[in-house]
Design an enzyme around this catalytic site. Sequence first.
Site, PDB file in Angstrom:
ATOM      1  N   VAL A  53       0.921  -3.827   3.718  1.00  0.00           N
ATOM      2  CA  VAL A  53       0.810  -5.131   4.612  1.00  0.00           C
ATOM      3  C   VAL A  53       2.349  -6.023   4.561  1.00  0.00           C
ATOM      4  O   VAL A  53       2.230  -6.833   5.094  1.00  0.00           O
ATOM      5  CB  VAL A  53      -0.216  -5.924   3.939  1.00  0.00           C
ATOM      6  CG1 VAL A  53      -1.617  -5.502   4.469  1.00  0.00           C
ATOM      7  CG2 VAL A  53      -0.210  -6.192   2.504  1.00  0.00           C
TER       8      VAL A  53
ATOM      9  N   SER B 274       0.854  -1.228   0.074  1.00  0.00           N
ATOM     10  CA  SER B 274      -0.044  -0.073   0.121  1.00  0.00           C
ATOM     11  C   SER B 274       0.874   1.323   0.000  1.00  0.00           C
ATOM     12  O   SER B 274       0.275   2.453  -0.238  1.00  0.00           O
ATOM     13  CB  SER B 274      -0.977  -0.162   1.003  1.00  0.00           C
ATOM     14  OG  SER B 274      -1.999  -1.099   0.891  1.00  0.00           O
TER      15      SER B 274
ATOM     16  N   TYR C  84      -2.267  -2.423 -10.647  1.00  0.00           N
ATOM     17  CA  TYR C  84      -2.404  -2.422  -9.318  1.00  0.00           C
ATOM     18  C   TYR C  84      -1.423  -3.592  -8.535  1.00  0.00           C
ATOM     19  O   TYR C  84      -0.607  -3.103  -7.591  1.00  0.00           O
ATOM     20  CB  TYR C  84      -3.725  -2.212  -8.817  1.00  0.00           C
ATOM     21  CG  TYR C  84      -3.765  -2.218  -7.596  1.00  0.00           C
ATOM     22  CD1 TYR C  84      -3.770  -1.279  -6.703  1.00  0.00           C
ATOM     23  CD2 TYR C  84      -4.353  -3.424  -6.672  1.00  0.00           C
ATOM     24  CE1 TYR C  84      -3.689  -1.250  -5.378  1.00  0.00           C
ATOM     25  CE2 TYR C  84      -4.536  -3.431  -5.027  1.00  0.00           C
ATOM     26  CZ  TYR C  84      -4.277  -2.399  -4.535  1.00  0.00           C
ATOM     27  OH  TYR C  84      -4.246  -2.552  -3.206  1.00  0.00           O
TER      28      TYR C  84
ATOM     29  N   LYS D 243       0.382   3.313  -3.110  1.00  0.00           N
ATOM     30  CA  LYS D 243      -0.720   4.379  -3.221  1.00  0.00           C
ATOM     31  C   LYS D 243      -0.418   5.877  -3.156  1.00  0.00           C
ATOM     32  O   LYS D 243      -0.797   6.479  -4.057  1.00  0.00           O
ATOM     33  CB  LYS D 243      -1.506   3.765  -2.279  1.00  0.00           C
ATOM     34  CG  LYS D 243      -2.254   2.522  -2.308  1.00  0.00           C
ATOM     35  CD  LYS D 243      -3.121   2.207  -1.436  1.00  0.00           C
ATOM     36  CE  LYS D 243      -3.685   0.707  -1.526  1.00  0.00           C
ATOM     37  NZ  LYS D 243      -4.256   0.128  -0.289  1.00  0.00           N
TER      38      LYS D 243
ATOM     39  N   TYR E  17      -4.429   3.670   7.712  1.00  0.00           N
ATOM     40  CA  TYR E  17      -5.701   3.258   7.711  1.00  0.00           C
ATOM     41  C   TYR E  17      -6.546   3.583   8.843  1.00  0.00           C
ATOM     42  O   TYR E  17      -6.415   4.741   9.177  1.00  0.00           O
ATOM     43  CB  TYR E  17      -5.715   1.615   7.585  1.00  0.00           C
ATOM     44  CG  TYR E  17      -5.039   1.234   6.368  1.00  0.00           C
ATOM     45  CD1 TYR E  17      -5.662   1.423   5.032  1.00  0.00           C
ATOM     46  CD2 TYR E  17      -3.645   0.761   6.377  1.00  0.00           C
ATOM     47  CE1 TYR E  17      -4.685   0.970   3.935  1.00  0.00           C
ATOM     48  CE2 TYR E  17      -3.019   0.524   5.262  1.00  0.00           C
ATOM     49  CZ  TYR E  17      -3.590   0.580   3.918  1.00  0.00           C
ATOM     50  OH  TYR E  17      -2.934   0.131   2.854  1.00  0.00           O
TER      51      TYR E  17
END
Length: 298
Positions: free
Chosen positions: A252, A54, A182, A57, A234
């Site tokens: 993660v 992530s 992705y 991102k 998050y």
Amino acid sequence: MVEEHQMLCCEGEVADYIPELGKVDPSLLGVSVCTLDGEVVEAGDTSRPFTMQSISKVLALALALMDRGEDVVFDVVGMEPTGDPFNSIIKLETMNPRKPLNPMINAGAIAVTSLINGQTVNDKLGRLLQFVHELSGNTKISVNEKVARSEHETAHLNRALAHFMKEDGVLTGSIEDILALYFQQCGIEVTCLDLARIGAVLANEGKDIASGRQMMPVHVARICKTFMVTCGMYNASGEFAIHVGIPAKSGVSGGILGAVPFQLGIGVFGPSLDEKGNSVGGVSLLESISKRWDFSIF
Ligand code: DON
């Protein structure tokens, strides 16, 4: 400090919903720091590469903002934090308009990735990799194909998110192409030092710390850091802001990218995760570092 926090690693678990990620030693913990005058300090298991997951991102968002501008990007994704887990589908179904709340959750990130310019998946990935090379100063960074393939084969939830968004016109074009990009971006493999160098560019308002070259516009670097503060950890972002106070983004795989504005970039790796998907040792190590050197931006 790394030794102190390493003991906490047994309290978490390595992510294994992407089978290839589950093979990592949970006791690893390392940190690299890169100051804006180029000094590097490292401790612990910093040589072990890991995939960005992530953390990518943030970089996909920066590139999409440069490619398409704020109006186009924020037409498909919102700016608000969510109290839900990173892979939750619930808001996509219940919100009106049906667009993902922010670019740091999976749905929002998939929508942002769909906006990266390029003719083919490979062109787009090549541009993203080039951007990562420039920010980190490391042209050897590449995709860990085993991890990317492992995610490709098991990403039922991300496929469901993508289908929801396609139905509502948030995604245009081939879902499988968007997801392929992705998964590849999540599989970009880095070290703590690579993340620290990328963090230093963000901390330096988008300027390369050695050459002074503007790698991304100032407003793009600010948008990235703002999302890191509000959504980067998050549904633990509020708690992290209070205890650590450093703009940061976790993945993660156990990596965390941090940027202390006008001071330094930080890269942490500790694959043992808490229930929200953040590195157990990494978060507590960052808390100690932040308190000891007073790095909170608040
Ligand atoms: O989409 C996924 O599930 C992963 N490739 C990335 C998720 C992730 O890193 C969430 N992090 N805490």
